[in-house]
Design an enzyme around this catalytic site. Structure first.
Site, short mmCIF file in Angstrom:
data_model
loop_
_atom_site.label_atom_id
_atom_site.label_comp_id
_atom_site.label_asym_id
_atom_site.label_seq_id
_atom_site.Cartn_x
_atom_site.Cartn_y
_atom_site.Cartn_z
N ASN A 165 0.84 -1.20 0.00
CA ASN A 165 0.00 0.00 0.00
C ASN A 165 0.87 1.25 0.00
O ASN A 165 1.59 1.52 0.98
CB ASN A 165 -0.91 0.04 1.23
CG ASN A 165 -1.63 1.38 1.37
OD1 ASN A 165 -2.62 1.63 0.72
ND2 ASN A 165 -1.09 2.27 2.20
N GLU A 166 0.88 1.98 -1.10
CA GLU A 166 1.46 3.32 -1.24
C GLU A 166 2.98 3.38 -1.09
O GLU A 166 3.54 4.47 -0.96
CB GLU A 166 0.78 4.31 -0.28
CG GLU A 166 -0.69 4.54 -0.60
CD GLU A 166 -1.35 5.62 0.25
OE1 GLU A 166 -0.70 6.14 1.18
OE2 GLU A 166 -2.52 5.94 -0.03
#
Length: 848
Positions: A434-435
């Site tokens: 995630n990210e």
């Protein structure tokens, strides 16, 4: 003998490792647990979710803890093994049995098995099992200090978290507290066996016609004694046997045994709303020479195909899901762990969360990479209720280091969890992180997409690329080869993560970033919008659970701000409030107004993206941030910690109905033109459907005065054709002439099919703060329904009503809320779960 499992859930005690006082040891109510739960049970810690108690609990984060219990030696037949099984230890755990070191673990996400046969056979006396949990916070800081050349960059929490395979949100996030748990967080047990089935993997291959399925069931069998064993495989559906295969195999220690079945005209597994959630059962039993069954293992699985379609098109490159040959618009939510104290999440609580998603029309849930690989109960509920799962690996918002021991631990973690999860039909994609690619971009860390040499990546300042583009995809390809792998979220073929033409994006330019008007949310989307959100306060009853003093019950109190962890939340939330609504200072109204903003934001986004699904799949889906909370808080969740839906839950539900209609005038940015009204405004009308067949209907557009509810011009009626699994524009060039009709009026549409209203939508003049909502003439009548505890609410209004919200009560279900009510258009709401003594539900609407 057969296989024997002995839970070790009771009889434990624990203490602060460094406390040598006479009363240091305290009883543990039950395992699984966390040290915080056990301290609360012993009245040594106040509930960290109340008031400022999170701060009072910080000392727990800085300690090391010891758990112990006495084992009684079970009956151990000749040739049998005894194994201690730890399904989850959080996180740096050193385990001894009778003073002998038997396990050292440093990864919260894996299970461990330890053969203790020899140690238990040494004596009959009770055996002392002891687990020391070293302080994860301190260990993380030491590991970071030992790796000074690494670029410790990221968002949220302290960056030492990147060195530890522990749930990253435990270091605090922009929606959660800093609560560093430790303990036996998943089951622990003794297993006694001469043979066991350690894994059962049903692989399904569905032919192109979907008329035949091949099931390849692979069982891994472990034995304590070499010899010949019989493996019996049974395939069944709804308790009825379909096929059976038996094998006589020689096993020295471990052996894989494979059975293959052909299923004609299989019943397919579908996400809810598209078909049934049929689950087959595969079981295998292993027997010794005399025919005695030694162990049996069963798993439910679904027969389905799942693809992620990425093809060049006029918009760039598509990104959408196709299940059993059917294109699926994946509207849903992102999921964070449902509690900071993970063992407190019961199977029933998991099931209620997934039921809320299903009842809210949500097709997909994204298990976010800063939490945990979820409990089996979570995925079982998704299988049974038909919610597709987007599964992140547990890396979030950081530039992760990759020293050899850590890479080896990550390899074990990937293997353990893919093998644990791969039979679930609900899981349709694995995603690397995630990210983390956003961190790489924003901190100018090196990333050369054209360099395809994995070994070279380890020598750059972005070594975690090796995890996302080599280690994890290789593990998925080997262990779950039919499941799609995506390197990160967001990610799009090595392009900038904000590129709306390829891959998935996290669209945070509403709330974060440029803080665009929510009325244009749909124009900000990409090929798949895997994060987006707007904050709102939870319900008053939830706020009362953490605010201790009546004097703090106002919107800007210290404790209220303490329970909102989002950076800059004051100015961001107030920006959207002041731009759109008349501000109020009393808490109840403030709560409601924030919820109106959140509901409107989700409506504008989801409504537009559902239209963009169209027939060319410009938008493949949207997963709002977030469905749930991990503690009572003010956040982006559309359902709060106590499972109380906010109004946005219902606006998303309506936009995700099988057939929807939309009407929207072009955005007139009043803040840019200094509130100068337009002379003319364009509007559009469209319909969208997820059904497989074309539908025909009648659409009515009414022009109603906000002030008095009267029609200011005759309604327009259209005969419409609603395409299968797509959208169609009905009106593209409608004009509102403000000179002819200067008073504010709404555009209200209804769609009829076979004489029944199947969809509604209302477009309002913006912003709401300019409108007078006095004296709406709203009437809500309640009548008893057919079922016990059921009421039918009949709702009428003389003038247009905006966002009629009903009170949320625990145990009470409401079929609809956050509704717009138009004159001459009676609507009904079904309320279930009421008892005879309860008062009618309260409600409020904008301007009340």
């Amino acid at each position: 003998m057969g296989f024997l499992a002995l839970p070790l859930s009771n009889g434990w005690s624990f203490k602060d490792r460094d406390d040598d006082s006479s009363d240091a040891w305290m009883p543990v109510p039950a395992i699984p647990s966390t040290v915080q739960q056990d301290l609360i049970a012993n009245k040594r810690l106040e509930d960290p979710y109340v008031g400022f108690n999170e701060l009072k609990a910080q000392w727990v984060n800085e300690k090391s803890w010891v758990y112990r219990t006495e084992l009684k030696k079970p009956d151990i037949p000749d040739g049998a093994k005894v194994v201690i099984v730890f399904d989850g230890l959080d996180t740096f755990a050193s385990v001894t049995l009778n003073g002998h070191s038997i396990l050292t673990s440093s990864n919260m996400f894996i299970g461990n098995r330890v053969d203790v046969t020899k140690l238990l056979l040494e004596s009959e006396a009770p055996h002392l099992l002891e687990i020391e949990f070293d302080c994860a916070q301190q260990k993380a800081r030491e590991l970071r200090k030992n790796c000074p050349d690494h670029k410790w960059e990221g968002f949220n929490g302290e960056m030492s978290r990147l060195a530890v395979r522990k749930a990253q949100y435990h270091w605090g996030w922009d929606w959660g507290p800093v609560i560093m748990t430790a303990g036996i967080w998943r089951d622990v047990r003794l297993e006694v066996y001469s043979a066991r089935i350690s894994d059962l993997w049903p692989q399904t291959e569905l032919d192109h016609s979907r008329k035949t399925a091949t099931i390849i069931a692979t069982a891994e069998i472990n034995t304590a004694v070499a010899g010949y064993y019989t493996a019996d495989f049974f395939l069944s559906l709804r308790g009825e046997g379909i096929a059976h295969q038996k094998f006589l195999v020689q096993i020295d220690s471990t052996k894989n045994v494979e059975a293959k079945f052909q299923v004609k005209n299989p019943e397919l597994w579908w996400p809810h709303g598209y078909g049934s959630q049929t689950l087959y059962d595969i079981s295998v039993s292993v027997s010794g020479a005399p025919g005695q069954e030694l162990h049996k293992l069963s798993k439910n699985f679904g027969i389905r195909s799942a693809e992620v379609i990425q093809q060049p098109d006029k918009h760039g490159k598509s990104f959408f899901f196709r299940i059993n040959g059917q294109d699926i618009f994946c509207g849903g939510s992102c999921w964070i762990p449902a509690d900071n104290l993970l063992p407190s999440i019961t199977r029933e609580r998991y099931r209620k969360w997934i039921a809320l998603m299903v009842n809210g029309g949500q097709t997909m849930v994204r298990v976010w990479g800063g939490g945990i690989y979820e409990d089996n109960a979570f995925y079982e509920a998704c299988d049974e209720m038909g919610v597709l799962v987007w599964q992140d690996f547990m890396f979030a918002c950081g530039n992760y280091p990759v020293w050899p021991e850590l890479l080896e631990s990550i390899q074990q973690e990937a293997t353990y969890n893919i093998c644990r999860l791969r039979h679930h039909p609900s899981i349709v994609i694995y995603v690397g992180n995630n990210e983390d690619y956003q961190v790489q971009e924003q901190t100018n860390i090196t990333y050369n997409y054209d360099d395809k040499d994995p070994e070279s990546w380890l020598k750059t300042d972005f070594p975690a690329r090796y995890i996302y583009e080599k280690l994890l995809p290789d593990a998925v390809a080997k262990l779950s080869p039919t499941t799609f792998y995506h390197p990160g979220s967001p990610w799009g073929d090595g392009k900038n993560t904000a590129d709306p033409t390829v891959g998935d994006i996290h669209q945070w330019n509403v709330w974060h970033g440029t803080q665009e008007k929510y009325q244009i949310f749909d124009t900000l989307g990409g090929r798949f919008n895997s994060e987006l959100g707007m904050e709102a306060f939870p319900h008053l009853s939830t706020i009362k659970s953490f605010v201790e003093n009546e004097s703090d019950m106002f919107p800007q109190s210290h404790v209220m701000d303490f329970h909102n962890k989002a950076d800059g939340h004051e100015r961001r939330l107030m920006t959207y409030l002041v731009e759109n609504l008349r501000i109020a200072t009393d808490l109840e109204t403030h709560i409601y107004l924030t919820q109106v903003v959140q509901a409107e934001t989700m409506m504008f986004g989801y409504r537009g993206w559902r239209r963009q699904w169209g027939n060319d799949r410009q938008c493949g889906g949207a997963l709002l941030w977030q469905i749930n909370d991990c503690w009572p808080t003010i956040s982006w969740a559309i359902v709060d910690y106590f499972q109380r839906p906010k109004p946005a839950y219902y606006t998303v539900k309506r936009v995700m109905e099988p057939i929807v209609v939309g009407v929207c005038r072009e955005h007139h940015d009043w803040s840019v033109v200094h509130a100068r009204p337009p002379t003319k405004t364009k509007y559009e009308i469209w319909v969208a459907s997820s059904l497989r067949e074309v539908q025909n209907g009648t659409l009515e557009l009414r022009f109603l005065s906000v002030a008095n509810g009267q029609s200011i011009r005759p309604p327009s009626v259209y005969n419409v054709t609603i395409p299968a699994n797509g959208s169609a524009t009905i009106v593209s060039d409608g004009i509102i002439d403000h000179l002819t009709h200067p008073e504010p009026y709404v555009l209200a549409v209804r769609l009829w099919i076979d004489g029944r209203v199947v969809a509604r939508d209302v477009d309002w003049p913006q912003p709401f703060k300019y409108l007078d909502f006095a004296d709406r003439g709203l009437v809500v009548k309640a009548e008893n329904g057919i079922k016990s505890g059921e009421q039918i609410l009949t709702i009428n209004a003389l003038r247009p009503v905006k966002c009629l919200v009903f009170e949320e009560r625990d145990g009470v279900q409401i079929s609809d809320s956050a509704m717009d009510i138009m004159p001459g258009d009676q609507q009904t709401v079904t309320v279930s779960g009421l008892t005879g003594s309860e008062l009618p539900l309260k409600y409020r609407y904008l301007g009340q």
